[in-house]
Write an enzyme that holds these catalytic residues in place. Sequence first.
Site, short mmCIF file in Angstrom:
data_model
loop_
_atom_site.label_atom_id
_atom_site.label_comp_id
_atom_site.label_asym_id
_atom_site.label_seq_id
_atom_site.Cartn_x
_atom_site.Cartn_y
_atom_site.Cartn_z
N ARG A 138 -6.26 3.69 -7.96
CA ARG A 138 -7.72 3.63 -7.89
C ARG A 138 -8.18 2.19 -7.63
NH1 ARG A 138 -9.71 8.31 -6.39
NH2 ARG A 138 -9.19 10.03 -7.76
N ASP A 145 0.86 -1.18 0.00
CA ASP A 145 0.00 0.00 0.00
C ASP A 145 0.90 1.24 0.00
OD1 ASP A 145 -2.37 1.56 0.30
OD2 ASP A 145 -1.92 1.74 2.43
N ASP A 152 -1.17 -0.95 6.12
CA ASP A 152 -1.37 -0.47 7.49
C ASP A 152 -2.83 -0.26 7.85
OD1 ASP A 152 -1.60 1.79 5.72
OD2 ASP A 152 -1.51 3.07 7.49
N THR A 172 -2.70 1.20 -4.60
CA THR A 172 -3.22 2.34 -3.84
C THR A 172 -4.56 2.76 -4.39
OG1 THR A 172 -2.78 4.63 -3.22
CG2 THR A 172 -1.93 3.92 -5.33
#
Length: 1030
Positions: free
Chosen positions: A719, A361, A741, A623
């Site tokens: 996206r 991420d 996270d 992401t």
Amino acid sequence: VANRFPQNGHYVPQRFADNRIISSKYTIWNFVPKNLFEQFRRIANFYFLIIFLVQVMTHTPTSPVTSGLPLFFVITVTAIKQGYEDWLRHKADNEVNGAPVFVVRSGSLVQTRSKNIRVGDIVRVAKDETFPADLALLSSDRADGTCHITTASLDGETNLKVCLCESVGSGRNITITMWCIAKRKSSVGPLGQESLLLRGARLKNTKEIFGVAIYTGMESKMALNYKCKSQKRSAVEKSMNTFLIIYLGILLFEAILSTILKYAWQAENKWDEPFYNQKTEQERNSSPILKFISDFLAFLVLYNFIIPISLYVTVEMQKFLGSFFIGWDLDLYHEESDQKAQVNTSDLNEELGQVEYVFTDKTGTLTENEMHFRECSINGVKYREVNGKLVPEGMNDDSQLNLCELLFLKAVSLCHTVQISYDQPDDLGGDPFSHANGFSSNNMEYYASSPDEKALVEAAKRYGYIRARSLTAEVEEPAEYKLLHLLEFDADRRRMSVILQTPSGGKVLFTKGAESAVLPFTTSGEIEKTRLHVDEFALKGLRTLVVACRHFSPEEYADVDKHLSAARTALQQREEKLQEAFNYIERDLQLLGATGVEDKLQDKVQETIEALRLAGIKVWVLTGDKHETAVSVSLSCGHFHRTMNILELLQQRSDNDCAEQLRRLFGFNWTLFLSRINEDHVIQHGLVVDGASLSLALREHEKLFMEVCKNCSAVLCCRMAPLQKAKVPVLEKPITLAIGDGANDVSMIQEAHVGIGIMGKEGRQAVRNSDYAIARFKFLAKLLLVHGHFYYIRIATLVQYFFYKNVCFITPQFLYQFFCLFSQQTLYDSVYLTLYNICFTSLPILVYSLFEQLVHPHVLQNKPGLYRDISKNSLLSFRTFLYWTLLGFCHAFIFFFGSYILMGEDTSLMGNGQVSVNVLALETHFWTWMNHFVTWGSIAFYFIFSLFYGGIIWPFLHTQDMYFVFVQLLSSGSAWFAIIIIIITCLFPDVVKKVFYRHLHCRFHSYVLCVVSALTFVPFCLRVCDSERW
């Protein structure tokens, strides 16, 4: 307020999930059957269960204890270890489910536990508390009916988001009636995403709110993003099962061969029924088929110890004890947050040394999600910050700001949606902005829906422009601006605007957004210079925004207001009409300048990604951010390089469009494109793909897409929805690692072979559902390159050694049958059969697998290329397995025939246990006091045990065939001579091999490198000369 049921039969009872969150695997009731089922899925455990049942039900040469006791020990130790790990998960769940919450019951607030919340309960949440369920906002203490939340624990973003409730006022003074179907038109009211408070988010900048629980427990959005927990199995365990099947084949072959040879030998009458072993009448009349099966099962039991029953329990103990080294490693300890590395699942330790793909991420994992203003461009001039002042580039004096600079700073301080909080005691009550006219800038705190906006407003504050409520104040002369309209940011326009009334009564529009979304609509200002400055900022990895303005005449503003009012009140196609109105207003702009904001990366992110790349690990960034933001961060963190050829697969709407775009990017013949990539040794390729295009590409063109991804050095997916992230690790067949996270990363973490959670600032959803947890992304390098390297080498040697020592142990039993007419006579005493794997040879390999270090940790970390040497399960290849197996058979032949030749026919006590321990001593590179203790102690224990076992008459033993045998054997000098000769004969080839490998292999390796380099360089030179590019 009370949650009373509607009357007159309107209420239909429904069953909803309770509010418990469950991340554990077992319960008290299903632990025993479920754990036993999982354990007996392992081939060795199931095999020994069958052997144990055969020994119980039929007459066999060995006692059922020889199989039953080791099996019971293995099952018990494994169950305790897995039960302890699941107890830790239960403990973490209980902390969450038992958290105190306040719920409205019978018109009053009642404190209860989080797990007791039910759908329909009205819950009170105070400032800085976490929402215990998915709530619909009913009431807020703020005058405008809003509340601010942060979703850092869900998506890693620390910026504030605004939620709105339809009913404004105190929760104790309102009446709410919720109907499934509205009976009257007047009772219809909007309830949208802006009123939804997700579980795991945290209340900020609001004293308290009341909300009704609409989704609870495992039906909340956070829990629905989780995937069902599956039992992850490492590549080593799969290799173990394959090796066990091969050894099972060897066992069956030996048993069948022994049975056939027995009947072939007994074809002669003198061997079928010798005078000293006459058959009974029942034995003569028994069925030949049943007798053959009985003999086959007897040989199967006799040779069954070739399957290492204690292998699994030793592996479990090695993983469990070895996992503590991660938590004890001070290099993985983060001092600022006082957090150390954490192991939630020790079953995957060796997988850390086999990772080929890392899926990470971005927000909160690679970045701190903290924005800092760095540079700006005003009217074609670049500025930077010096001592809290804006100074033109190349100048250090504190000159007076001109009109363009003042207008730019006003635009930055006004064009945003930042909220302000003042530090004040909770008991003051009232409007927190009631003292805005006499504000103090020291106790203000900004909360923004975008970290970029917060960084810009804080920068403007440092330069003397302080915003307090509707007040924008220069320190000397405060000035009040009235907000008339807010043109919200959206992904299509990629800009936002505000229309303000100036203190003089004029109307002005301030706009900021992406370069491509603002510059095309500007008609005046230093457009070209600003464009160049924006490109320079982007090359530095800064996030850029362009700022512009437009002044309205009274007639123009009346027209603008008319368009906005019509669009906002439209009953049909409101979104489309708003877009048209926004585009109509945001034109003929005057360019003011541009800003450069840095999204602060975590420490050593770039070095970590580069180390992973040198180790042969490909990094994918997944992401939910927009394309421009994601690419900017990828460039700044070193995921993408400036020299990379970036390929894009974006904004595809249909399968045909996606196919056409793929052909346009990769050529009409994808094989030609792949060959072009393979031949290009200079230019590296990076791929950028968005979530919608990825779904289309995988639907019909998965093979082409995945082949191209494999040949790209880096892949960026933007996206991405949370569940979409979980689909990406499944695409890659090799070992994958996912790291994140937030709660939106949980599904990805669970789906990858290895899941790692980052201990973020808030929330523990990712940590609780991960296999490992670390405080910062930079710790991933040592976790893989050092700990992963050690774990894999240790367990690979452990597995091979177990098969080797069992071959050494049981092959003499097979050879002995040729000397006893295949009478199924056992070569070893039953006690030695039982204790060989449990006591005599288990501790040395266990200690070796905990402390062995083939290379120093600093060397592993400084030379990431060493990670490639153990990739693709190279140490457990079939070639290595065959070597250890043949070595075991060779040593077994030396044991048996060496004892037979040197000691006559007395081969009952051979030094195979001592030899196998000494072979392990040769393999040890990192000696500790514990290695010495267990290695030489195991050999000493074998002799001491044998002396006590055979030197004393034990009353609880029915027979004691070994009484005084060992004492007599060791009193003979020839026995000691034979033991020493056999051990030297076995170990001499291993010593020669190691000497040759250590002293000659390096020279040979260097010579081969020189030859290969020369053979590669000469054709390359010829090719270059031939193409006239020399």
